[in-house]
Motif scaffolding. Structure first.
Motif, short mmCIF file in Angstrom:
data_model
loop_
_atom_site.label_atom_id
_atom_site.label_comp_id
_atom_site.label_asym_id
_atom_site.label_seq_id
_atom_site.Cartn_x
_atom_site.Cartn_y
_atom_site.Cartn_z
N UNK A 34 1.28 -0.91 -0.20
CA UNK A 34 0.19 0.26 -0.26
C UNK A 34 0.91 0.94 0.21
N UNK A 63 8.27 -4.73 7.38
CA UNK A 63 7.71 -3.86 5.75
C UNK A 63 9.12 -4.49 5.10
N UNK A 111 1.43 4.86 14.78
CA UNK A 111 1.88 6.08 14.80
C UNK A 111 2.15 6.67 13.55
N UNK A 135 8.50 2.10 15.28
CA UNK A 135 9.11 1.48 13.94
C UNK A 135 9.60 2.90 12.73
N UNK A 136 10.83 1.89 12.53
CA UNK A 136 11.40 2.16 11.18
C UNK A 136 10.46 3.24 10.15
N UNK A 137 9.57 2.89 9.95
CA UNK A 137 9.13 3.21 8.31
C UNK A 137 7.49 4.51 8.40
N UNK A 138 6.61 4.22 8.73
CA UNK A 138 5.61 5.28 8.56
C UNK A 138 5.54 6.26 10.33
N UNK A 139 6.64 5.66 11.13
CA UNK A 139 6.51 6.15 12.22
C UNK A 139 7.51 7.25 12.15
N UNK A 179 8.03 8.89 9.41
CA UNK A 179 7.56 9.15 8.17
C UNK A 179 8.59 8.76 7.12
N UNK A 193 8.68 7.54 3.38
CA UNK A 193 8.03 6.85 1.85
C UNK A 193 8.18 5.15 1.60
N UNK A 194 9.13 5.05 1.68
CA UNK A 194 9.41 3.87 1.19
C UNK A 194 9.42 2.58 2.18
N UNK A 195 8.66 2.00 2.27
CA UNK A 195 8.33 0.99 3.71
C UNK A 195 7.13 0.99 2.53
N UNK A 216 4.24 0.69 3.18
CA UNK A 216 3.09 1.51 3.29
C UNK A 216 3.21 2.49 3.26
N UNK A 217 2.44 3.39 2.50
CA UNK A 217 2.74 4.54 3.12
C UNK A 217 1.63 5.72 2.60
N UNK A 218 1.49 6.56 3.25
CA UNK A 218 -0.25 6.58 3.60
C UNK A 218 -0.50 8.86 2.92
#
Lengths: 306, 306
Positions: A15, A113, A163, B205-209, B211, B213-215, B217-219
């Protein structure tokens, strides 16, 4: 060729609209990338991914399943695919990948991930991911294997809070119902140990968050502890561990069939410390592996005979 | 003999009234216990504990400091004290202990609970714990070393939320001011790389948390990401990592002088992926070690000359 609908149903969802436009994707903590590795060639045939906390246990798992599937390496060599980093370890034999995830939600999250992107880049289809682990049981005989129906938080809610840019996003934590039932059935077929299905509580620590009184801090009484564990039990919680929530949430979002199979090492209503001998604990830890190997063998045999 | 007041000031606090009445304490994830190990004999002289995510890095740290202190093992042998478990690795030379903590708050938390109990059982006094790690920088030249003044959450608050029996307990996350200033001074004395002092954001976490954009998921958009990182920067955040909050909170509660020293591997305003060469990243990762070894040498020399 499959129709588009079927492809979506069977393949991995990332996603992330930005991933496709990246020239290179470095899976940093796995020490893999899309430029120096041919991921479809190396991983395209993966159908089962088994993940667990300890790198050594995931190595012994690949040796075990290789033997059981009759595809053991004659020299007994199973190289660590993530060599060059000590963050995670990864092993592969035939359609089975075995990956360690360390302890706790964040460590699981980083690995997932990068694993999900790996499966996506490799164009894998029909993948099943199973976490095999250890846990503390509530009101269960130590050694019981729990297949998780849903992962719940410390207030017994089936949700995971992620988060994102400083804001809370709530995600669901149900696991695949059909797969859970299949695994329960495998436990019955084996008849070697008790297997149950239920809720699993996922905490962010091992001591205070799990109502243990033997950590460096403890601010509650034995009575308050027992009350809390009884409330958890009444809410359907069979066991407590530290990774299932983010595992369930991320696999669900990625359209991957997922299960959590954990053995209980002790009954938390009766104590906090792991006092069983190393032999007994080792025997218990083998049980989720035995169950999952039985399941994978069944699935691969069913696939062959169709 | 010290007065009671001084003893309290200098020794390890375990905020757990039940610990004293336990016949045996099994530090399960460190593979140590109070019955089969003479902890005061083995660890009583520890004055500095350095912790970091990677077991290999913590092994190379003990080799490095042993050499620098002139107490290297002639055979170059540094046995892993936690042998028998692959959860954590621990090495000791003279008054220095080096321990790995894996990735993320929960993994750090388990190690710290057991380490604090270890130092308590060993009756250690005047202990300093320093986390040496890696991080993503905000608006800093990659390779800059950040000494943390306070750890903040993803909303830039200096607090750590610990769940206890399903309820939230909020703990403070300031680190030792004097120690941070001493480490900053060490950076200036060395003059080999830039060292700054500031806030460190700790995420789950390392990705979404963070910020990224390469995990998987990215929203959010690049613009929203930049806005968030700018807000963090404006709030005084110099870098982002994944363990400092629980580390600061637990050391504070245990009356242990603590510091966090992390190098920035990249500037997050300019990207997400770790694209620098292995050599460059390895050189960066060495910097917190160089700084901390300089500090420990100074302290031990000052101690000798008094």
């Amino acid at each position: 060729m499959d129709s588009v609908g079927e492809q979506c149903e069977r393949s991995i969802c990332v996603n992330n609209p930005y991933l496709k436009s990246m020239k290179e994707d470095i899976l940093y903590h796995l020490n893999l990338d899309t430029v120096n590795h041919d991921l479809p060639e190396q991983f395209g045939d993966v159908k089962f991914v088994c993940v667990g906390g300890s790198p050594l246990r995931m190595k012994s798992f690949i040796e075990y399943i290789a033997k059981e599937l009759g595809i053991a390496d004659p020299k007994g060599e199973y190289p660590n695919i993530c060599e060059g980093t000590d963050r995670y370890a990864m092993y592969k034999i035939g359609p089975v990948l075995s990956v360690s995830h360390g302890m706790g939600v964040p460590s699981m999250s980083i690995m997932l991930h990068e694993l999900i992107k790996l499966l996506y880049h490799a164009r894998c289809t029909d993948v099943t991911i199973i976490r095999i682990g250890t846990s503390g049981g509530i009101g269960l005989q130590p050694g019981t294997v729990v297949v998780t129906r849903q992962s719940v938080d410390t207030r017994f809610r089936a949700q995971f809070k992620q988060m994102v840019l400083g804001k809370t996003v709530v995600r669901r934590t149900e696991l695949d119902v059909e797969l859970a039932e299949e695994l329960l059935q495998c436990g019955k077929e084996l008849g070697e140990f008790k297997t149950v299905i239920g809720k699993t509580m996922c905490t962010l620590d091992f001591y205070e968050g799990q109502a243990r009184m033997d950590g460096a801090f403890c601010s509650f009484t034995e009575e308050e502890k027992q009350k809390y564990l009884s409330e958890a039990h009444a809410a359907g919680v069979c066991n407590i561990e530290m990774e299932s929530s983010v595992f369930a949430a991320m696999c669900k979002l990625s359209n991957i069939r997922a299960a959590v199979v954990c053995v209980t090492l002790l009954d938390r209503k009766k104590g906090d410390q792991m006092t069983s001998s190393h032999e007994v604990l080792h025997n218990y830890q083998q049980r989720p592996q035995t169950l999952v190997v039985h399941h994978i063998k069944k699935k691969l045999n069913a696939f062959k005979s169709t």
